[in-house]
Every structure is written in structure tokens, then in C-alpha cells.
Design an enzyme around this catalytic site. Structure first.
Site, PDB file in Angstrom:
ATOM      1  NE  ARG A   1      64.240  39.008  78.381  1.00  0.00           N
ATOM      2  CZ  ARG A   1      63.553  38.287  77.469  1.00  0.00           C
ATOM      3  NH1 ARG A   1      63.963  37.078  77.109  1.00  0.00           N
ATOM      4  NH2 ARG A   1      62.484  38.791  76.908  1.00  0.00           N
TER       5      ARG A   1
ATOM      6  CG  ASP B   1      65.057  40.601  75.186  1.00  0.00           C
ATOM      7  OD1 ASP B   1      64.162  41.453  75.329  1.00  0.00           O
ATOM      8  OD2 ASP B   1      64.856  39.491  74.645  1.00  0.00           O
TER       9      ASP B   1
ATOM     10  CG  HIS C   1      62.190  41.814  72.627  1.00  0.00           C
ATOM     11  ND1 HIS C   1      61.967  41.309  73.880  1.00  0.00           N
ATOM     12  CD2 HIS C   1      61.139  41.423  71.872  1.00  0.00           C
ATOM     13  CE1 HIS C   1      60.837  40.620  73.889  1.00  0.00           C
ATOM     14  NE2 HIS C   1      60.300  40.677  72.687  1.00  0.00           N
TER      15      HIS C   1
ATOM     16  CG  ASP D   1      60.721  38.619  69.279  1.00  0.00           C
ATOM     17  OD1 ASP D   1      61.737  39.220  68.894  1.00  0.00           O
ATOM     18  OD2 ASP D   1      60.599  38.166  70.433  1.00  0.00           O
ATOM     19  CD  GLU D   2      56.913  38.936  72.521  1.00  0.00           C
ATOM     20  OE1 GLU D   2      56.001  38.290  73.038  1.00  0.00           O
ATOM     21  OE2 GLU D   2      58.048  39.036  73.043  1.00  0.00           O
TER      22      GLU D   2
ATOM     23  CE1 TYR E   1      59.698  29.575  72.049  1.00  0.00           C
ATOM     24  CE2 TYR E   1      58.727  31.130  73.596  1.00  0.00           C
ATOM     25  CZ  TYR E   1      59.264  30.862  72.359  1.00  0.00           C
ATOM     26  OH  TYR E   1      59.381  31.864  71.429  1.00  0.00           O
TER      27      TYR E   1
ATOM     28  CD  GLU F   1      60.809  36.457  80.493  1.00  0.00           C
ATOM     29  OE1 GLU F   1      60.002  35.553  80.726  1.00  0.00           O
ATOM     30  OE2 GLU F   1      60.644  37.301  79.603  1.00  0.00           O
TER      31      GLU F   1
HETATM   32  C1  ACM Z   1      59.368  35.193  71.518  1.00  0.00           C
HETATM   33  O1  ACM Z   1      59.031  34.324  72.327  1.00  0.00           O
HETATM   34  N1  ACM Z   1      59.011  36.442  71.677  1.00  0.00           N
HETATM   35  C2  ACM Z   1      60.187  34.866  70.366  1.00  0.00           C
END
Ligand code: ACM
Length: 521
Positions: free
Chosen positions: A148, A177, A248, A311-312, A402, A455
Site C-alpha cells: 500500500r 496487493d 488482491h 484472503d478476500e 492489527y 493504507e
Molecule cells: C486481511 O486482513 N484481509 C488478511
């Protein structure tokens, strides 16, 4: 409670520590006895001592400061060590070289942290102490997101060195990403040429629609990354690279549209935050491309583990793609949604065939092949579910690890990930211990790690303000799983003076940018 002697305010707390009378003076007459196998630890010790004392600490066979490797020492494992400091000598011992490196960090913490630089001075004292120390978990990590917002390798070295001070041993380097691709790949130079910069960034949370207007970016050279691996290894830190698939990946799609589900479409490197709808296609050419990428990643990073993302990954594009629907059917899958697990399986298989271990972000692990280590980021319950399924797990529960969440409530904190406040106590409370009814799950827990997603984070000062002292809390729990919060709080006061001496803005962010600044392109 008695405040500990400041110089014994060690973080993480050693497993066994007893103060001893006397002090050992390191001065111009001091030499090191470096036993075979202890050379790397001696080199690291000299690295730390030279700037504080101006001393060279050469080898002498009869020296009173001894670094010794003894493979017959039991109970210390890969990373444990014993340290005795008395009036007449210092003995640092371990069964393995990495244990000596951990012991060197303890010696570093025992040094007077306000010591002036005195090349011709009287030397410095180490307080008398007897320590036997061994970590609770083998994976004690920190993720830094350089996708990021790019940070130069010179800063990554400092980040690693501060991790090592706290006996963390894994730098999880988030290299790719939607918003940036930092890893050079000889076969595909466009990945960094196109994917390494973007036109602007969001100046507010995901969905806010607020942007700045500054292009920024950066990419590493292979030599820089190889140098970082060596620098980290000298501190007993492994760099685990992450190149994430099949979501991502917008920066890769910007560079190589043929990897996507709409090869004719031109995408930019993403300027938004959040979950990007664009994901990889599922043709053989996409798998081959990423096998080539991962081969180069494995060439640069000797780590036994390789993070492959996972992920995602929204499946909408696959559900609308005739090619993806046909692939799912050919592979005997229930439908295009199952392509996620299939894709991860193909990539994990490549990593396993190369003799490495794949790590992936996941919930309960249902979609992952069993050889994947699960990095569980949503809730600790997911980690236990994955462990029940037979996966090794690494705790990365977002609520306690986090560090892009604000440290405290209130408007004076810099712009942070919304939705949660992660204070020091919460970081110390990271859940590691298996449910009482299922003690066998403990064997599956490799450890835990903090994450710093960037970010909103553009400068080293901001990185450190968010990382410290929360990293200290995490580092203590993964070293000494039981923890002792009041004792930690008391020691942290002394330890923070050490962080001050190292210039870590753990308390306040000195130059809070009114608007984010970015690394120049
Ligand atoms: C994540 O926070 N998407 C691993």
C-alpha cells in the site's frame, strides 16, 4: 509492587531471571572468547556494542566474556539460551546459534540505554544477573505491508532490527496487493514497471470517496531483497514473503490484463481501499505465470515458509465467466465458487513440490489443502477450527493484532482503520491458549504475529508510532505465553526509555502529516 531495576526491565520477560550481586564492566581491556559456532553472535554483539562504547571486543582465548555453543545443553531448543553476568565474567551459552542471537539481544537490553557515545570513555556496566530463557512459540512475527505504501530497504532494516530487539523472528513482508507490486520478477518486468506505482490514494476510509492527488510508488531490486534477507538472518529473523493470489491482484492485472477474467479490459493499479472485485482468471497460463513468479520469490527468499495470500477473493467474476464455469466443470467442482480452493491448491502444490511450506490467510481452512498453514485473521475461533481440521495455525486475530487500528479512542489519534480500537491491554491479551477441553490443539499453534497494514501509513515515524509499544506486548506473550500484565506494565516503563534512546516514537507522533506524504516515484 516494586519497580524492577530499570536495567532489568527486559521485554519480553525472560522465563527465569535472578539478579546477582555485582556488575561486569565492559571497557578497553575487555575481550571476547568466541567459541566455534558463536562467530555470528559475536559479530552481532560487536555491532551493538561498538557505537555505544567505541570498543572492538577482539577475540582472546582467555577472555572473561564468553560466547559458547554447546549442543549438549538440553531444554533450550533452537532459540533458548543461558546468560550469567557476574563481577568477573559473562557467559552466554546456547545449544544452537540462534539461541546465542537471542541472548545477544538480552545483553543489548542490559546495556545502559542512555549511554553516551564515548570512544575513549570508561566503558559500560552490565548488571549481575542469571537468566535461563526459552520461547513459548516458534513463530513470533510482524507483518509489514509495503504494497500500500512503499518503504525503502534502509527502513526495512531498522524495522527488522527493532523486531529482533524484542526477539521476534519472522518478518512477514506483504509484497503485492491491489495497490502495488514491489517484487521484481525477471520474466515479467511490467509487474514492477506498471504495478509499482499508482496515481493517487484514498485520503479517507474505504468507500469515503476522498482521494489525494499524489502519484507514488517504489520497487525493490533483487539485490536489495537479498541483502535484507542476509541482514535479517544475522539477527535470527526469517523474511517470509507474501505474494497473494487469487484476489488482491489488481496491480498485477494492471500490468498483465491477460491474467484476468477480461483480458481485453485495461485496469489501473487500484486507488481505492477495500475488497477489489477483480481477481485472477483460472486458465493454465495464469497458473504458469504465478509458478514462474513464485520460483523467483523462492530463489530470493530462502524461508521455509511462503505466504500465498488467499484472503478476500470475491467470486463474482468467475460466476459470470464462461471460461471459469467451464474450468470448474472440467475439474469436477461444485461450481465456480469452488475455484478459490482449487486455485489455492494448485499454487500450494507448486510450493510444496519446491520443498517449501505454503501459508495462507483463512478462516476454518475448509477451502485449503491440508499442507497449508492457516493464518487466522478474523477470530481466534477460526484458528481452533482450522487446527481441528489438522492445519498448523498462526494467530493473527484482527482485534488483537492489527496495529493499523487506532491505539486509543479520540480525535487526536491519526487517521486509522475504523471500527475498532486496539489498546495495549488488548494487544497483550492476544488469544494463544487452546480451549481447555481440547488441549491437543495446542500442538498446532505455531505462534502469532502483529500486522501493520499501511493504507493510511506513509512514514517510518507513523509505522513506529502504531507498532510500539503494541509490538512489545505481543512479543512478550509469544515468548512467555502466560504473561503477567501488571509486571509487564512496570517493566514497560523502563523499556520505553530504551525505545526513546533508539528514537522510536512510541508515545507521540512527532510530525503528524496534515495530509499523507508518499514516497516519491
Ligand atoms: C486481511 O486482513 N484481509 C488478511
Amino acid at each position: 509492587m516494586d519497580l524492577p531495576r530499570p536495567e532489568l526491565a527486559l521485554v519480553p520477560r525472560p522465563r527465569r531471571l535472578s539478579p546477582r550481586p555485582g556488575r561486569f564492566r565492559i571497557d578497553r581491556t575487555t575481550r571476547l572468547r568466541v567459541a566455534p559456532g558463536a562467530e555470528a553472535a559475536a559479530g552481532l554483539l560487536r555491532t551493538y556494542l561498538a557505537p555505544v562504547t567505541g570498543l572492538r571486543l577482539e577475540h582472546a582465548d582467555d577472555a572473561a566474556f564468553v560466547l559458547a555453543l554447546d549442543p549438549l545443553l538440553t531444554g533450550l531448543g533452537e532459540e533458548g539460551y543461558g546468560l550469567t553476568v557476574g563481577l568477573h565474567g559473562v557467559l552466554l551459552r546456547a545449544a544452537r546459534p540462534t539461541g546465542l542471537l537471542r541472548g545477544v539481544q538480552t545483553v543489548r537490553q542490559l546495556l545502559p540505554y542512555q549511554a553516551p557515545v564515548r570512544p575513549d570513555g570508561d566503558g559500560v556496566d552490565l548488571p549481575g544477573v542469571e537468566i535461563t530463557d526459552v520461547p513459548a512459540y516458534p513463530w513470533r512475527g510482524m507483518l509489514l505491508d509495503v504494497a500500500r505504501h512503499f518503504q525503502p530497504v534502509s527502513y526495512l532494516r531498522r524495522f527488522v532490527d527493532l523486531m529482533a530487539l524484542h526477539k521476534l523472528n519472522v518478518l512477514h513482508l506483504h509484497l503485492t496487493d491491489d495497490q502495488g507490486w514491489r517484487m521484481p520478477v525477471a520474466a515479467y518486468p511490467r509487474l514492477t514497471e506498471i504495478g509499482g506505482r499508482r496515481e493517487r490514494s484514498m485520503a479517507g476510509p474505504a468507500g469515503s470517496g476522498r482521494f489525494d492527488s499524489r502519484p507514488h510508488g517504489g520497487t525493490y531490486t533483487r539485490a536489495e531483497l537479498t541483502g535484507l534477507v542476509a541482514f535479517a538472518a544475522a539477527r535470527g529473523v526469517t523474511v517470509v514473503p507474501e505474494v497473494g493470489v487469487p484476489g488482491h491482484v489488481r496491480a498485477a492485472l494492471a500490468a498483465h490484463p491477460e491474467l484476468g477474467n477480461h483480458p481485453e479490459r485495461r485496469l489501473d493499479v487500484w486507488t481505492h481501499w477495500g475488497v477489489c472485485p477483480n481477481v485472477l482468471g483460472v486458465g493454465d497460463h495464469v497458473l504458469d505465470f504465478f509458478r514462474t513468479v513464485l520460483d523467483e520469490v523462492m530463489d530470493v527468499f530462502p524461508s521455509p515458509y511462503l505466504h500465498i495470500g488467499g484472503d478476500e477473493c470475491p467470486t463474482d467474476e468467475w460466476e459470470e465467466s464462461p471460461a471459469a464455469i467451464a474450468r470448474a466443470s472440467r475439474e469436477g467442482l461444485e461450481g465456480p465458487r469452488a475455484l478459490h480452493g482449487w486455485f489455492m491448491g494448485r499454487i500450494a502444490d507448486h510450493v510444496v513440490r519446491a520443498g517449501r511450506r505454503p501459508v495462507a490467510w483463512a478462516e476454518n481452512g475448509t477451502a485449503l489443502p491440508p499442507e497449508c498453514t492457516v493464518m487466522s485473521w478474523r477470530t481466534p475461533e477460526h484458528a481452533w477450527a482450522a487446527a481441528r481440521r489438522g492445519h498448523d495455525v498462526i494467530h493473527a486475530d484482527h482485534r488483537s493484532t492489527y496495529f493499523d487500528y487506532a491505539r486509543a479512542p479520540g480525535p487526536e489519534e491519526p487517521l486509522a482503520q475504523p471500527g475498532h480500537v486496539l489498546d495495549l491491554r488488548t494487544a497483550y491479551g492476544v488469544e494463544l491458549t487452546a480451549p481447555p477441553a481440547e488441549p491437543a490443539l495446542a500442538e498446532r499453534v505455531l505462534g502469532a504475529q502483529g500486522q501493520l497494514w499501511t493504507e493510511f501509513v506513509t512514514t517510518p515515524e507513523h509505522i513506529e508510532y502504531l507498532t510500539y509499544p503494541r509490538l512489545c506486548a505481543l512479543a512478550e506473550r509469544v515468548w512467555d505465553a502466560d504473561g503477567d500484565w501488571p509486571d509487564f506494565r512496570a517493566r514497560l516503563t523502563g523499556h520505553e526509555a530504551r525505545l526513546d534512546a533508539l528514537g522510536v516514537p512510541h508515545d507521540t507522533l512527532p510530525q503528524r502529516p496534515a495530509t499523507p506524504t508518499h514516497a516519491p516515484v
